[in-house]
Design an enzyme around this catalytic site. Structure first.
Site, PDB file in Angstrom:
ATOM      1  N   GLU A 104       0.879  -1.180   0.000  1.00 44.64           N
ATOM      2  CA  GLU A 104       0.000   0.000   0.000  1.00 44.64           C
ATOM      3  C   GLU A 104       0.909   1.221   0.000  1.00 44.64           C
ATOM      4  O   GLU A 104       1.510   1.553   1.027  1.00 44.64           O
ATOM      5  CB  GLU A 104      -0.921  -0.018   1.228  1.00 44.64           C
ATOM      6  CG  GLU A 104      -1.726  -1.302   1.392  1.00 44.64           C
ATOM      7  CD  GLU A 104      -2.724  -1.527   0.270  1.00 44.64           C
ATOM      8  OE1 GLU A 104      -2.939  -0.598  -0.536  1.00 44.64           O
ATOM      9  OE2 GLU A 104      -3.277  -2.633   0.185  1.00 44.64           O
ATOM     10  N   CYS A 138      -2.251   8.724   2.946  1.00 43.23           N
ATOM     11  CA  CYS A 138      -1.843   8.174   1.648  1.00 43.23           C
ATOM     12  C   CYS A 138      -2.910   8.380   0.575  1.00 43.23           C
ATOM     13  O   CYS A 138      -2.586   8.398  -0.618  1.00 43.23           O
ATOM     14  CB  CYS A 138      -1.500   6.694   1.777  1.00 43.23           C
ATOM     15  SG  CYS A 138      -2.843   5.651   2.386  1.00 43.23           S
TER      16      CYS A 138
END
Length: 354
Positions: A104, A138
């Site tokens: 990720e 993110c």
């Protein structure tokens, strides 16, 4: 045995959410939390030792060298959340053991404000997604593409929104610091470069005179594509805002960049929504809001291309940390022996092989 390496920006949930998925799927877990959040990491280690035996869940606290050694262990699966460059190193370490990885990695998530968008609502939802945790998310909007005739109105809507959200600027109680002197220096260098290239820079609030770790929300209008803040993930409170002629131009910009972890599009037009889905490739998509796909347990969360590989969360997480093993038991009445050699011409004709 699943290894999990978690980051500093959300040190609790980005450590424990994949841990829950892995444990639910019947695995044992080793967790390496970030060295940049030592208090939270130490608390995780104490709580894990209280409720689990080490053979079920073990928290490994240590520095970056510990993290590198951790990634080099022969896990059955390894999940990493963090920067893309470190993700590449983790993937290389895992490859030595043929360990499957889930990465990720973030990236430059675009927000697209179409011609039919409600500008005030778009400004509010983009401001929420961008300046939550001062941009250290993110899936935060990394840059905004706005229908050009609406650019100045959208900027004004953002200014009004930030005045409501954080009336004291960076000194507001609900506004977050940027973690670490090196990341703060990197962000200041980005902004200085944009100013040196003549960009219009619009602070959305004053700095905090008592706390230099808080960098105020700031817009950079129509920056050149070669600037650092348009090449690299910002991961901070700067927000480029770019005017585009139409949806075609916006989609060209998005497609010209590495695949992002998310895409946010503000439009009620079903045909435009369909085009955005069909003509882009990102980890996730949200229409008329930001971030909230990550809060829906039924939706898999993950990236694609430069923003990562593999998804977890809910059912997707259970399957991610499972091996779906094929099991076949032959019936005692099966006639498969008729397929044994030597092969006769009638059988080949029956099987349409002659």
């Amino acid at each position: 045995m699943v290894g999990i390496i978690s980051p500093s920006n959300y040190p609790w949930n980005l450590a424990l959410l994949p841990t829950v998925d892995a444990l639910a799927a019947g695995n044992r877990v080793m967790l390496k939390p970030s060295e940049k959040t030592p208090a939270t990491s130490a608390l995780l280690a104490r709580l894990a030792a209280r409720y689990f035996v080490p053979e079920e869940l073990d928290v490994v606290v240590g520095d970056a060298d510990t993290g590198r050694a951790f990634a080099d262990l022969p896990f059955d699966h390894l999940l990493f959340t963090g920067h893309a460059e470190v993700g590449r190193q983790v993937a290389l370490a895992a490859a030595r053991h043929l360990t499957p990885v889930t990465l990720e990695l973030g990236g430059k998530t675009p927000a697209l404000v179409c011609a039919d968008a409600d500008l005030n609502r778009a400004a509010e939802r983009i401001a929420f997604g961008k300046w939550l945790n001062a941009g250290q998310t993110c899936i935060a909007p990394d840059y905004v593409l706005v229908h050009e005739p609406h650019l100045n109105r959208f900027i004004a809507a953002l200014q009004a929104t930030l005045q409501r959200f954080h009336p004291k600027g960076a000194a507001s109680h609900d506004y977050t610091a940027v973690l670490g002197e090196a990341p703060r220096a990197r962000l200041r260098a980005m902004l200085d470069e944009a100013r040196d290239h003549g960009c219009r820079v619009i602070p959305l609030g004053e700095p905090d005179p008592q706390d230099a770790t808080k960098l105020p929300p700031t817009l950079i209008v129509d920056p050149h594509t070669e600037l650092t803040l348009m090449r690299d993930e910002i991961f901070g409170p700067w927000l480029p805002v770019i005017g585009v002629r139409d949806l075609d131009a916006a989609l060209r910009v998005i497609r010209s960049r590495p695949r992002a972890l998310a895409l946010y599009a503000f439009t009620q037009d079903a045909a435009q929504q369909r085009r955005i889905l069909e003509e882009t490739h990102t980890g996730g998509v949200v229409f008329n809001d930001t971030l909230w796909h990550n809060a829906v347990p039924a939706l898999p969360f993950g990236g694609v291309g430069d923003s990562g590989m593999g998804s977890y969360q809910g059912e997707a997480g259970f399957l991610r940390f499972s091996h779906q093993r094929s099991v076949f038991e032959q019936s005692r009445h099966a006639q498969v022996k008729r397929l044994n050699p030597p092969y006769r011409r009638w059988l080949l004709r029956l099987l349409r092989l002659w």
